[in-house]
Scaffold this motif. Structure first.
Motif, PDB file in Angstrom:
ATOM      1  N   ARG A  71      -0.019   1.847 -11.133  1.00  0.00           N
ATOM      2  CA  ARG A  71       0.318   1.747 -12.569  1.00  0.00           C
ATOM      3  C   ARG A  71       1.804   1.581 -12.787  1.00  0.00           C
ATOM      4  O   ARG A  71       2.232   0.999 -13.791  1.00  0.00           O
ATOM      5  N   LEU A  72       2.604   2.096 -11.861  1.00  0.00           N
ATOM      6  CA  LEU A  72       4.059   1.952 -11.981  1.00  0.00           C
ATOM      7  C   LEU A  72       4.550   0.637 -11.388  1.00  0.00           C
ATOM      8  O   LEU A  72       5.754   0.352 -11.439  1.00  0.00           O
ATOM      9  N   GLY A  73       3.665  -0.127 -10.816  1.00  0.00           N
ATOM     10  CA  GLY A  73       4.057  -1.394 -10.220  1.00  0.00           C
ATOM     11  C   GLY A  73       4.697  -1.263  -8.853  1.00  0.00           C
ATOM     12  O   GLY A  73       5.265  -2.225  -8.337  1.00  0.00           O
ATOM     13  N   LYS A  74       4.597  -0.070  -8.235  1.00  0.00           N
ATOM     14  CA  LYS A  74       5.214   0.152  -6.924  1.00  0.00           C
ATOM     15  C   LYS A  74       4.321  -0.313  -5.780  1.00  0.00           C
ATOM     16  O   LYS A  74       4.785  -0.494  -4.661  1.00  0.00           O
ATOM     17  N   ALA A  75       3.029  -0.474  -6.053  1.00  0.00           N
ATOM     18  CA  ALA A  75       2.104  -0.871  -4.996  1.00  0.00           C
ATOM     19  C   ALA A  75       0.870  -1.496  -5.617  1.00  0.00           C
ATOM     20  O   ALA A  75       0.585  -1.334  -6.804  1.00  0.00           O
ATOM     21  N   ASP A  76       0.123  -2.192  -4.774  1.00  0.00           N
ATOM     22  CA  ASP A  76      -1.133  -2.812  -5.213  1.00  0.00           C
ATOM     23  C   ASP A  76      -2.341  -1.933  -4.881  1.00  0.00           C
ATOM     24  O   ASP A  76      -3.405  -2.091  -5.480  1.00  0.00           O
ATOM     25  N   ALA A  77      -2.171  -1.036  -3.927  1.00  0.00           N
ATOM     26  CA  ALA A  77      -3.240  -0.141  -3.502  1.00  0.00           C
ATOM     27  C   ALA A  77      -2.599   1.126  -2.967  1.00  0.00           C
ATOM     28  O   ALA A  77      -1.371   1.197  -2.801  1.00  0.00           O
ATOM     29  N   ILE A 126       0.857  -1.190   0.000  1.00  0.00           N
ATOM     30  CA  ILE A 126       0.000   0.000   0.000  1.00  0.00           C
ATOM     31  C   ILE A 126       0.888   1.234   0.000  1.00  0.00           C
ATOM     32  O   ILE A 126       1.650   1.453   0.949  1.00  0.00           O
ATOM     33  N   ALA A 127       0.806   2.035  -1.029  1.00  0.00           N
ATOM     34  CA  ALA A 127       1.609   3.250  -1.141  1.00  0.00           C
ATOM     35  C   ALA A 127       0.879   4.415  -0.473  1.00  0.00           C
ATOM     36  O   ALA A 127      -0.337   4.575  -0.644  1.00  0.00           O
ATOM     37  N   THR A 128       1.617   5.251   0.255  1.00  0.00           N
ATOM     38  CA  THR A 128       0.983   6.350   0.961  1.00  0.00           C
ATOM     39  C   THR A 128       2.009   7.386   1.390  1.00  0.00           C
ATOM     40  O   THR A 128       3.200   7.088   1.536  1.00  0.00           O
ATOM     41  N   SER A 129       1.520   8.611   1.606  1.00  0.00           N
ATOM     42  CA  SER A 129       2.313   9.663   2.249  1.00  0.00           C
ATOM     43  C   SER A 129       1.995   9.738   3.740  1.00  0.00           C
ATOM     44  O   SER A 129       2.531  10.599   4.442  1.00  0.00           O
TER      45      SER A 129
END
Length: 297
Positions: free
Chosen positions: A158-164, A125-128
């Motif tokens: 979209r960059l493949g860095k995270a699933d959500a 999960i990508a986040t700030s």
């Protein structure tokens, strides 16, 4: 240790979604400013209260270190930094201010298999907002990897860095533009007035209380209308039943007119033309509706 000052400082966002409304609120509270040459400092001319214009992420830290006594910041920033803080002097939320509404939400790609929060288990999960995201995951017994990104969080899948992702959402347009949709809300946020947790000299405390009271008064007038009218005393009960009043109306007798009264009532924003027409049919006359700019109890 902070320096000794005889003027209160309040930190607000220099630019961004809270900046304009924050300064407008302070002006409604009666503050008049003179801007510094570098446009980073507003010198209070009506009260010994100055404004620092800074990044919103810097505001809680300025209160902790003693550079400011008050601040206006998003609850999302405040709670994220509080979760990461180990100090006991972290700023306290005084009150919500009613603008800058948004939500910190978990979002997933459209058309995928992720349909409920439990489906995030084992994913990235990508986040700030790593503290708030991790705290929410713990509270819901979900084990997932939190990937810290400081910008462009919405393109991480979209960059493949995270699933959500877990990011701030206002209208949802940015999510839709990136083929994402909300899964659940982690935190509802808005602008909040925060106060330093430490104690101050009596003169500083007095000015802090004075400004907080003025802000409370300015906000109390939001959406409030003052209705004024004259009417037959015999119609008073029916009129009072009809009014969308916030509190009991004030009723005064009229000199030389024992059968008539003057009425004043604070009403909500739902006071409309239909109310006025019904009041007139009940015998009310001289109806006036005034917007209330501020209220001080």
């Amino acid at each position: 240790m902070s320096e000794t000052r005889d003027r209160v400082r309040i930190a607000v966002q220099k630019s961004g979604r809270l900046a304009q409304d924050s300064l407008a609120l302070l002006r409604r509270a009666g503050l008049v400013f003179r801007e510094s040459r570098d446009k980073l400092f507003l010198y209070g001319e009506s009260l010994p209260i100055d404004v620092l214009l800074v990044r919103d992420d810097d505001i809680p830290g300025l209160l902790v270190e003693g550079s400011c006594e008050l601040g206006i910041v998003g609850r999302n920033v405040l709670d994220e930094q509080r979760a990461a803080s180990t100090g006991i002097d972290f700023p306290l939320e005084h009150r919500a201010l009613g603008f800058g509404h948004c939500r910190l939400a978990l979002a997933v790609p459209d058309g995928g298999a992720l349909a409920r929060p439990a489906d995030l288990a084992g994913l990235r999960i990508a986040t700030s907002y790593p503290q708030l995201t991790a705290g929410w995951l713990r509270a819901h017994d979900i084990v997932a990897e939190v990937v810290l990104l400081n910008g462009s969080v919405e393109i991480a899948p979209r960059l493949g860095k995270a699933d959500a992702i877990c990011d701030l959402v206002s209208s949802g347009a940015t999510l839709a533009a990136n083929q994402l949709h909300e899964l659940t809300t982690v935190l509802r946020s808005e602008a909040v007035l925060v106060r330093a947790a430490r104690t101050h000299a009596a003169a500083i405390t007095s000015q802090i209380e004075r400004l907080c009271a003025r802000i409370d008064a300015a906000l109390a007038g939001n959406g409030v209308r003052l209705l004024m009218l004259q009417a037959p005393r015999s119609a008073l009960a029916a009129i009072e039943r009809l009014l969308p009043a916030r509190e009991p109306a004030s009723v005064l007798g009229l000199d030389g007119r024992p059968d008539d009264v003057a009425l004043q009532a604070l009403c909500g924003a739902d006071l409309d033309w239909q109310h006025l027409e019904e009041l007139k049919r009940l015998g009310a006359r001289g109806l006036m509706v005034l917007n209330v700019e501020r209220m001080l109890a």
